[in-house]
Design a protein around this motif. Structure first.
Motif, PDB file in Angstrom:
ATOM      1  N   VAL A   1      -8.346  49.070  20.104  1.00 54.83           N
ATOM      2  CA  VAL A   1      -7.707  50.055  19.614  1.00 54.83           C
ATOM      3  C   VAL A   1      -8.564  50.925  19.881  1.00 54.83           C
ATOM      4  O   VAL A   1      -9.843  50.916  19.491  1.00 54.83           O
ATOM      5  CB  VAL A   1      -7.829  49.564  18.056  1.00 54.83           C
ATOM      6  CG1 VAL A   1      -7.849  50.805  16.924  1.00 54.83           C
ATOM      7  CG2 VAL A   1      -7.151  48.287  17.525  1.00 54.83           C
TER       8      VAL A   1
ATOM      9  N   THR B   1      -6.314  56.778  15.860  1.00 60.06           N
ATOM     10  CA  THR B   1      -5.992  55.772  15.707  1.00 60.06           C
ATOM     11  C   THR B   1      -5.203  54.826  16.037  1.00 60.06           C
ATOM     12  O   THR B   1      -4.375  55.105  16.128  1.00 60.06           O
ATOM     13  CB  THR B   1      -6.422  55.271  14.640  1.00 60.06           C
ATOM     14  OG1 THR B   1      -8.124  55.889  14.336  1.00 60.06           O
ATOM     15  CG2 THR B   1      -7.426  53.818  15.267  1.00 60.06           C
TER      16      THR B   1
ATOM     17  N   ALA C   1      -3.721  51.738  18.642  1.00 63.00           N
ATOM     18  CA  ALA C   1      -3.657  50.478  19.438  1.00 63.00           C
ATOM     19  C   ALA C   1      -2.817  50.415  20.723  1.00 63.00           C
ATOM     20  O   ALA C   1      -1.648  51.258  20.698  1.00 63.00           O
ATOM     21  CB  ALA C   1      -3.225  49.615  18.788  1.00 63.00           C
TER      22      ALA C   1
ATOM     23  N   PHE D   1      -1.261  45.405  14.216  1.00 57.47           N
ATOM     24  CA  PHE D   1      -1.615  46.757  14.326  1.00 57.47           C
ATOM     25  C   PHE D   1      -1.199  47.439  12.950  1.00 57.47           C
ATOM     26  O   PHE D   1      -0.977  48.492  13.101  1.00 57.47           O
ATOM     27  CB  PHE D   1      -2.476  47.205  15.128  1.00 57.47           C
ATOM     28  CG  PHE D   1      -2.893  46.729  16.629  1.00 57.47           C
ATOM     29  CD1 PHE D   1      -3.916  46.720  16.474  1.00 57.47           C
ATOM     30  CD2 PHE D   1      -1.846  45.836  17.686  1.00 57.47           C
ATOM     31  CE1 PHE D   1      -4.185  45.500  17.592  1.00 57.47           C
ATOM     32  CE2 PHE D   1      -1.917  45.219  18.746  1.00 57.47           C
ATOM     33  CZ  PHE D   1      -3.142  45.185  18.652  1.00 57.47           C
TER      34      PHE D   1
ATOM     35  N   LEU E   1      -1.238  50.979  12.264  1.00 59.49           N
ATOM     36  CA  LEU E   1      -1.240  52.150  13.530  1.00 59.49           C
ATOM     37  C   LEU E   1       0.241  52.446  14.650  1.00 59.49           C
ATOM     38  O   LEU E   1       0.213  51.775  14.695  1.00 59.49           O
ATOM     39  CB  LEU E   1      -2.383  51.667  14.203  1.00 59.49           C
ATOM     40  CG  LEU E   1      -3.680  51.321  13.879  1.00 59.49           C
ATOM     41  CD1 LEU E   1      -4.480  50.130  14.570  1.00 59.49           C
ATOM     42  CD2 LEU E   1      -4.554  52.343  12.954  1.00 59.49           C
TER      43      LEU E   1
END
Length: 86
Positions: free
Chosen positions: A7, A14, A16, A42, A45
């Motif tokens: 990450v 942000t 992954a 995740f 994300l």
């Protein structure tokens, strides 16, 4: 299930990254299915896939802005870790 990924927060985004086998990136259908499969690990994300060829060259699949950024850095700079998801 165990997998290697990271990450990263860069330039206010942000996201992954997940390491996959190269054959996963051969079709957009399989790559998109794989992203959907990793998305629950995740939440919220964007997920990018990374595969390496036999020479260690990385290929990325996912959001274009993120893949463009990643293509300019060495995979050795990414803080990889092993994830375990049940």
């Amino acid at each position: 299930m165990q997998f290697d990924g990271a990450v990263i927060r860069e330039q206010g985004v942000t996201f992954a990254i997940v390491i996959v086998k190269p054959h996963v990136l051969t079709t957009t259908l399989e790559a998109n299915r794989t992203i959907s499969g990793f998305a629950p690990a995740f939440p919220g994300l964007p997920v990018v896939l990374m595969a390496q060829d036999s020479r260690g060259r990385a290929t990325y699949y996912g959001r274009r802005d993120i893949t463009n950024f990643l293509s300019r850095i060495s995979p050795s700079r990414i803080p990889w870790k092993r994830y375990t998801v049940s």
